[in-house]
Design a protein around this motif. Structure first.
Motif, PDB file in Angstrom:
ATOM      1  N   ASP A  42       4.883  31.946 -28.544  1.00 52.57           N
ATOM      2  CA  ASP A  42       4.369  32.779 -27.567  1.00 52.57           C
ATOM      3  C   ASP A  42       3.656  32.081 -26.433  1.00 52.57           C
ATOM      4  OD1 ASP A  42       5.120  34.868 -29.308  1.00 52.57           O
ATOM      5  OD2 ASP A  42       3.217  35.302 -30.241  1.00 52.57           O
ATOM      6  N   ALA A  43       3.074  30.944 -26.747  1.00 54.59           N
ATOM      7  CA  ALA A  43       2.362  30.260 -25.399  1.00 54.59           C
ATOM      8  C   ALA A  43       3.576  29.267 -24.742  1.00 54.59           C
ATOM      9  CB  ALA A  43       1.141  29.610 -25.892  1.00 54.59           C
ATOM     10  N   SER A  44       4.613  29.349 -25.166  1.00 54.53           N
ATOM     11  CA  SER A  44       5.680  28.383 -24.581  1.00 54.53           C
ATOM     12  C   SER A  44       5.933  28.427 -23.266  1.00 54.53           C
ATOM     13  CB  SER A  44       6.755  28.372 -25.468  1.00 54.53           C
ATOM     14  OG  SER A  44       7.935  27.413 -24.890  1.00 54.53           O
ATOM     15  N   PRO A  45       5.883  27.500 -22.247  1.00 52.52           N
ATOM     16  CA  PRO A  45       5.992  27.933 -20.796  1.00 52.52           C
ATOM     17  C   PRO A  45       7.427  28.526 -20.511  1.00 52.52           C
ATOM     18  CG  PRO A  45       6.078  25.719 -21.030  1.00 52.52           C
ATOM     19  CD  PRO A  45       5.414  26.273 -22.508  1.00 52.52           C
ATOM     20  N   TYR A  46       8.210  27.943 -21.258  1.00 43.38           N
ATOM     21  CA  TYR A  46       9.810  28.488 -21.355  1.00 43.38           C
ATOM     22  C   TYR A  46       9.687  29.942 -21.836  1.00 43.38           C
ATOM     23  CZ  TYR A  46      11.186  23.524 -20.877  1.00 43.38           C
ATOM     24  OH  TYR A  46      11.318  22.247 -20.582  1.00 43.38           O
ATOM     25  N   ASN A  47       9.261  30.394 -22.843  1.00 47.42           N
ATOM     26  CA  ASN A  47       9.377  31.665 -23.279  1.00 47.42           C
ATOM     27  C   ASN A  47       8.420  32.709 -22.289  1.00 47.42           C
ATOM     28  OD1 ASN A  47      10.628  30.996 -25.431  1.00 47.42           O
ATOM     29  ND2 ASN A  47       9.102  30.849 -26.816  1.00 47.42           N
ATOM     30  N   ILE A  48       7.503  32.106 -21.728  1.00 45.10           N
ATOM     31  CA  ILE A  48       6.607  33.055 -20.690  1.00 45.10           C
ATOM     32  C   ILE A  48       7.504  33.260 -19.593  1.00 45.10           C
ATOM     33  CG2 ILE A  48       4.812  33.142 -19.211  1.00 45.10           C
ATOM     34  CD1 ILE A  48       2.959  31.645 -21.376  1.00 45.10           C
ATOM     35  N   ALA A  49       8.154  32.134 -19.016  1.00 47.68           N
ATOM     36  CA  ALA A  49       9.106  32.457 -17.850  1.00 47.68           C
ATOM     37  C   ALA A  49      10.127  33.463 -18.039  1.00 47.68           C
ATOM     38  CB  ALA A  49       9.583  30.844 -17.530  1.00 47.68           C
ATOM     39  N   ASP A 110      17.181  22.525  -4.388  1.00 46.50           N
ATOM     40  CA  ASP A 110      16.001  23.000  -4.818  1.00 46.50           C
ATOM     41  C   ASP A 110      15.512  23.488  -6.245  1.00 46.50           C
ATOM     42  OD1 ASP A 110      14.944  21.607  -2.357  1.00 46.50           O
ATOM     43  OD2 ASP A 110      14.970  23.531  -1.328  1.00 46.50           O
ATOM     44  N   ILE A 111      16.451  24.488  -6.310  1.00 45.19           N
ATOM     45  CA  ILE A 111      16.648  25.424  -7.520  1.00 45.19           C
ATOM     46  C   ILE A 111      16.766  24.458  -8.755  1.00 45.19           C
ATOM     47  CG2 ILE A 111      17.316  27.418  -8.906  1.00 45.19           C
ATOM     48  CD1 ILE A 111      15.528  28.273  -6.473  1.00 45.19           C
ATOM     49  N   ALA A 112      17.841  23.745  -8.730  1.00 44.73           N
ATOM     50  CA  ALA A 112      18.100  22.896  -9.693  1.00 44.73           C
ATOM     51  C   ALA A 112      16.928  21.757 -10.042  1.00 44.73           C
ATOM     52  CB  ALA A 112      19.430  22.004  -9.288  1.00 44.73           C
ATOM     53  N   ASN A 113      16.243  21.268  -8.973  1.00 38.42           N
ATOM     54  CA  ASN A 113      15.259  20.372  -9.339  1.00 38.42           C
ATOM     55  C   ASN A 113      14.044  20.880  -9.890  1.00 38.42           C
ATOM     56  OD1 ASN A 113      16.744  18.063  -8.238  1.00 38.42           O
ATOM     57  ND2 ASN A 113      15.843  18.328  -5.937  1.00 38.42           N
ATOM     58  N   LEU A 114      13.599  22.100  -9.264  1.00 34.29           N
ATOM     59  CA  LEU A 114      12.258  22.642  -9.869  1.00 34.29           C
ATOM     60  C   LEU A 114      12.684  23.456 -11.517  1.00 34.29           C
ATOM     61  CD1 LEU A 114      12.485  26.340  -9.936  1.00 34.29           C
ATOM     62  CD2 LEU A 114      12.519  25.680  -7.433  1.00 34.29           C
ATOM     63  N   SER A 115      14.037  23.614 -11.616  1.00 34.18           N
ATOM     64  CA  SER A 115      14.238  24.120 -12.883  1.00 34.18           C
ATOM     65  C   SER A 115      13.721  22.980 -14.254  1.00 34.18           C
ATOM     66  CB  SER A 115      15.456  24.514 -13.233  1.00 34.18           C
ATOM     67  OG  SER A 115      16.582  23.735 -12.901  1.00 34.18           O
ATOM     68  N   VAL A 116      14.012  21.653 -13.870  1.00 36.66           N
ATOM     69  CA  VAL A 116      13.974  20.628 -14.794  1.00 36.66           C
ATOM     70  C   VAL A 116      12.688  19.761 -14.485  1.00 36.66           C
ATOM     71  CG1 VAL A 116      16.258  20.635 -15.296  1.00 36.66           C
ATOM     72  CG2 VAL A 116      15.556  19.217 -13.542  1.00 36.66           C
ATOM     73  N   GLY A 117      12.081  19.869 -13.204  1.00 35.94           N
ATOM     74  CA  GLY A 117      10.975  19.013 -12.715  1.00 35.94           C
ATOM     75  C   GLY A 117       9.706  19.763 -12.235  1.00 35.94           C
ATOM     76  N   PRO A 123       4.218  21.839 -12.519  1.00 36.89           N
ATOM     77  CA  PRO A 123       5.540  22.260 -13.411  1.00 36.89           C
ATOM     78  C   PRO A 123       5.919  23.421 -13.513  1.00 36.89           C
ATOM     79  CG  PRO A 123       3.074  21.943 -14.684  1.00 36.89           C
ATOM     80  CD  PRO A 123       2.735  21.660 -13.123  1.00 36.89           C
ATOM     81  N   THR A 124       7.063  23.642 -13.190  1.00 38.71           N
ATOM     82  CA  THR A 124       7.683  24.732 -13.180  1.00 38.71           C
ATOM     83  C   THR A 124       8.823  25.120 -13.976  1.00 38.71           C
ATOM     84  OG1 THR A 124       9.119  23.859 -11.345  1.00 38.71           O
ATOM     85  CG2 THR A 124       7.293  24.849 -10.303  1.00 38.71           C
ATOM     86  N   TYR A 125       9.029  26.507 -14.568  1.00 38.07           N
ATOM     87  CA  TYR A 125       9.766  26.980 -15.362  1.00 38.07           C
ATOM     88  C   TYR A 125      10.632  28.194 -14.842  1.00 38.07           C
ATOM     89  CZ  TYR A 125       7.057  23.856 -18.221  1.00 38.07           C
ATOM     90  OH  TYR A 125       6.453  22.583 -18.580  1.00 38.07           O
ATOM     91  N   THR A 126      11.759  28.543 -15.169  1.00 37.15           N
ATOM     92  CA  THR A 126      12.659  29.498 -14.643  1.00 37.15           C
ATOM     93  C   THR A 126      13.104  30.533 -15.596  1.00 37.15           C
ATOM     94  OG1 THR A 126      14.752  28.390 -15.067  1.00 37.15           O
ATOM     95  CG2 THR A 126      13.609  28.065 -12.653  1.00 37.15           C
ATOM     96  N   GLY A 127      12.876  31.871 -15.260  1.00 33.08           N
ATOM     97  CA  GLY A 127      13.457  32.752 -15.916  1.00 33.08           C
ATOM     98  C   GLY A 127      14.585  33.807 -15.315  1.00 33.08           C
ATOM     99  N   GLU A 128      15.418  34.217 -16.093  1.00 31.28           N
ATOM    100  CA  GLU A 128      16.334  35.238 -15.131  1.00 31.28           C
ATOM    101  C   GLU A 128      16.038  36.676 -14.766  1.00 31.28           C
ATOM    102  OE1 GLU A 128      19.865  35.136 -18.090  1.00 31.28           O
ATOM    103  OE2 GLU A 128      20.053  33.276 -17.890  1.00 31.28           O
ATOM    104  N   TRP A 144       3.478  18.404 -19.211  1.00 31.98           N
ATOM    105  CA  TRP A 144       4.058  17.103 -18.713  1.00 31.98           C
ATOM    106  C   TRP A 144       5.948  17.504 -19.021  1.00 31.98           C
ATOM    107  CZ3 TRP A 144       7.271  13.524 -21.334  1.00 31.98           C
ATOM    108  CH2 TRP A 144       8.018  12.541 -20.906  1.00 31.98           C
ATOM    109  N   LYS A 145       6.703  17.307 -17.923  1.00 37.38           N
ATOM    110  CA  LYS A 145       8.142  17.507 -18.064  1.00 37.38           C
ATOM    111  C   LYS A 145       9.023  16.169 -17.904  1.00 37.38           C
ATOM    112  CE  LYS A 145       9.737  21.181 -16.337  1.00 37.38           C
ATOM    113  NZ  LYS A 145      10.385  22.257 -15.477  1.00 37.38           N
TER     114      LYS A 145
END
Length: 465
Positions: A42-49, A110-117, A123-128, A144-145
C-alpha cells in the motif's frame, strides 16, 4: 599421537561452525533489515502513482477532481502530483504543493526520463489516466531510483551458483587464515602431549621450551626431572633393602643350622631329663619355623625386585598340582589333614606357560596355609579346571575359615602381615604374598574367599592358557 589430530579437528570444527553461524546470522539480519526499509504494497510509490491515476477524474467545465481519500494519502506521503495531457504534453492539472521549479511543458523524452528517474531532483513515478499521464513527485530524500538498470542475463541465471562459490571461497580463506595463525600453537601442542604421555609411563621427558606454550613445557621438564630423581633414589633404596635381606638371610643360615643341629642332639640325648629333651625339641621346631621364615622373606624380596628369574616353559598344570598333592599326602602320617583330589577325571592335560618350581611353591604355600591355620585338622580339597581360555587352580578346606573383614584385608592388603595375639605361634603371612608375586610373574590372578561348598578357606589361582 591421536590427541593432536583430535585437537586439530576440534579447532577446525569450531571454526567451520562459527563461520556458518556468522554467515547465517548475517543473512537473517540482512533480510530483517531490508524488510524494515522496503515499503509494503500500500505504501509503494508505484502503487500510489497508479492509484492516483485511477482516482483522478474529469469534472464539468474541463476541470479535474481527485478523491478526498487519495488527496489525504498524498498529503501523508508528502507527495505532489501533476497531469500531463496526452496531446499537448502540457500540465493540465496539479496539486497545490507542486514546487515552483517544476515545468509546465514536457517532451516525450522528458516523460521517458522522469518515469525511470528524477524530475528536478524529486523521485517521480507515473500512473495511467485516460486524459494523460499522472506524475507523482516525492520528497528528495524519500526514495532512491536506479536510473540505468542493465544486467547480463547469464549473471542473473548463474547468481545462485556464484553466491555458493563465493561463500565456499570465503570459508576456505577463513580456514586458511585460522590455520596459519594457529600453526605455532599446534606445533607446540604435539610435543607437550607426547611429553605428558611419556610422564605417565615413567620415561625421562625433555621437550623444547619454545613457542607460545613454553611455560607448560618448562613445567613438564621440571616434573620429569623430579620424577626421575625420585625413581633413582627409590631404586637405590630397593637395591639396598634387597641386598640387606639377602645378606642377613645368608648370615643367619650358618648359626641357625648349628642351633638346630645341637638342639636335635640334645633332644635325643638319654642323659637329659624328659623336660630338658622337650625344651630341646621346641628349640628345633622354632628354629625350623625361623628358617622357613627367612627363606620366605628372601624369596619374597627377590620376586618383588625381579631378582628371581622366572624360567617359563610349557607345563601340564594337572600333573604339577597332582605331584604337590601326592608329596603332602606322603607327609601326612597321622592323617589329620587328608587331601581330596577334586579334578575332573576327563581333564588330564592343561598346558600353561609357567615356571614349574615356582608354581609348585605357590600350590605348596596354599596347602600349607590350610594346615597351619587349622591346628585341629581339616580336609583339603584341590582341583584344576579350565574356563574361558584360562586354567583355574583351586585350594579349599573345611577348617575354621576367616571373617569377612580378614578376607577383605587379604585381598587388598599388599603385605599380608598378620599378628595373632591369641596364639603363641604368630603368622607372618608371607606365604600368600609369595603366591601373589608368583601369579603376577605369570600374568595370573589370586582370589581369596570363603569356601562355598566346604565352609572353610578358599584360594583360587587363574593363569592364562
Amino acid at each position: 599421537m591421536k590427541s593432536v589430530p583430535k585437537l586439530i579437528r576440534r579447532f577446525v570444527g569450531i571454526l567451520l561452525l562459527s563461520s556458518i553461524l556468522i554467515v547465517l546470522i548475517n543473512f537473517i539480519a540482512f533480510v530483517v533489515l531490508m524488510a524494515s526499509y522496503i515499503p509494503d504494497k500500500d505504501a509503494s510509490p508505484y502503487n500510489i502513482a497508479r492509484e492516483t491515476g485511477k482516482a483522478l477524474q474529469s469534472s464539468t467545465g474541463g476541470n479535474y477532481v481527485l478523491s478526498e481519500n487519495m488527496s489525504a494519502k498524498l498529503t501523508d506521503c508528502g507527495a505532489w502530483a501533476i497531469l500531463v495531457d496526452n496531446n499537448t504534453l502540457k500540465v493540465t492539472w496539479k496539486t497545490e504543493n507542486v514546487p515552483s521549479t517544476i515545468p509546465n511543458d514536457y517532451t516525450l523524452s522528458d516523460i521517458a526520463n522522469l518515469s525511470v528517474g528524477y524530475l528536478d531532483g524529486y523521485p517521480t513515478y507515473t500512473g495511467e489516466n485516460e486524459y494523460g499521464v499522472v506524475v507523482l513527485g516525492f520528497p528528495k530524500d524519500s526514495f532512491w531510483k536506479h536510473t540505468q538498470p542493465s544486467w547480463d542475463y547469464s549473471l542473473l541465471s548463474n547468481f545462485p551458483q556464484i553466491v555458493l562459490n563465493v561463500l565456499f571461497i570465503n570459508i576456505m580463506l577463513i580456514l586458511a587464515i585460522y590455520l596459519i595463525a594457529n600453526m605455532k600453537l599446534l606445533k607446540s601442542v604435539k610435543p607437550i602431549t607426547k611429553g605428558i604421555q611419556g610422564l605417565s609411563i615413567g620415561e625421562n621427558v625433555h621437550i623444547p621450551e619454545t613457542g607460545v606454550l613454553s611455560e607448560i613445557s618448562v613445567n613438564i621438564n621440571h616434573t620429569s626431572d623430579i620424577l626421575q630423581e625420585q625413581k633413582k633414589q627409590l631404586r637405590k633404596k630397593e637395591t639396598a633393602r634387597a641386598n640387606w635381606i639377602a645378606g642377613v638371610s645368608h648370615d643367619i643360615r650358618t648359626p641357625l643350622s648349628m642351633v638346630m643341629g645341637y638342639a636335635g642332639q640334645l633332644g635325643n640325648s638319654p642323659s637329659l631329663s624328659e623336660t630338658e629333651r622337650k625344651k630341646a625339641t621346641v628349640i628345633v621346631k622354632q628354629s625350623e619355623r625361623m628358617k622357613n621364615l627367612i627363606n620366605d622373606l628372601n624369596l619374597a624380596s627377590k620376586l618383588e625386585y625381579n631378582m628371581q628369574p622366572i624360567m617359563k616353559k610349557e607345563e601340564n598344570a594337572v600333573a604339577v598340582v597332582r605331584q604337590v598333592v601326592v608329596d603332602f599326602m606322603n607327609m601326612d602320617i597321622d592323617d589329620r589333614f587328608p587331601i581330596k583330589w577334586k579334578t575332573d577325571d576327563k581333564l588330564t592335560v592343561c598346558n600353561i606357560n609357567a615356571d614349574k618350581d615356582l608354581l609348585k611353591r605357590a600350590i605348596s604355600n596354599l596347602i600349607q596355609n590350610s594346615i597351619t591355620h587349622n591346628e585341629n585338622g581339616c580336609a583339603i580339597y584341590v582341583s584344576v579346571s579350565t574356563y574361558n581360555n584360562k586354567c583355574i587352580i583351586c585350594v579349599e578346606d573345611n577348617g575354621i575359615g576367616v571373617s569377612d573383614e580378614q578376607i577383605e584385608k587379604l585381598n587388598h592388603t599388599p603385605h599380608y602381615m598378620v599378628c595373632d595375639t591369641n596364639t603363641t605361634e604368630q603368622r607372618h603371612g608371607l606365604g600368600l604374598l609369595i603366591v601373589k608375586q608368583i601369579m603376577d610373574g605369570h600374568s595370573g590372578t589370586v582370589i581369596i574367599d570363603h569356601s562355598e561348598y566346604y565352609g572353610g578357606f578358599k584360594t583360587e589361582l587363574t593363569i592364562p592358557l
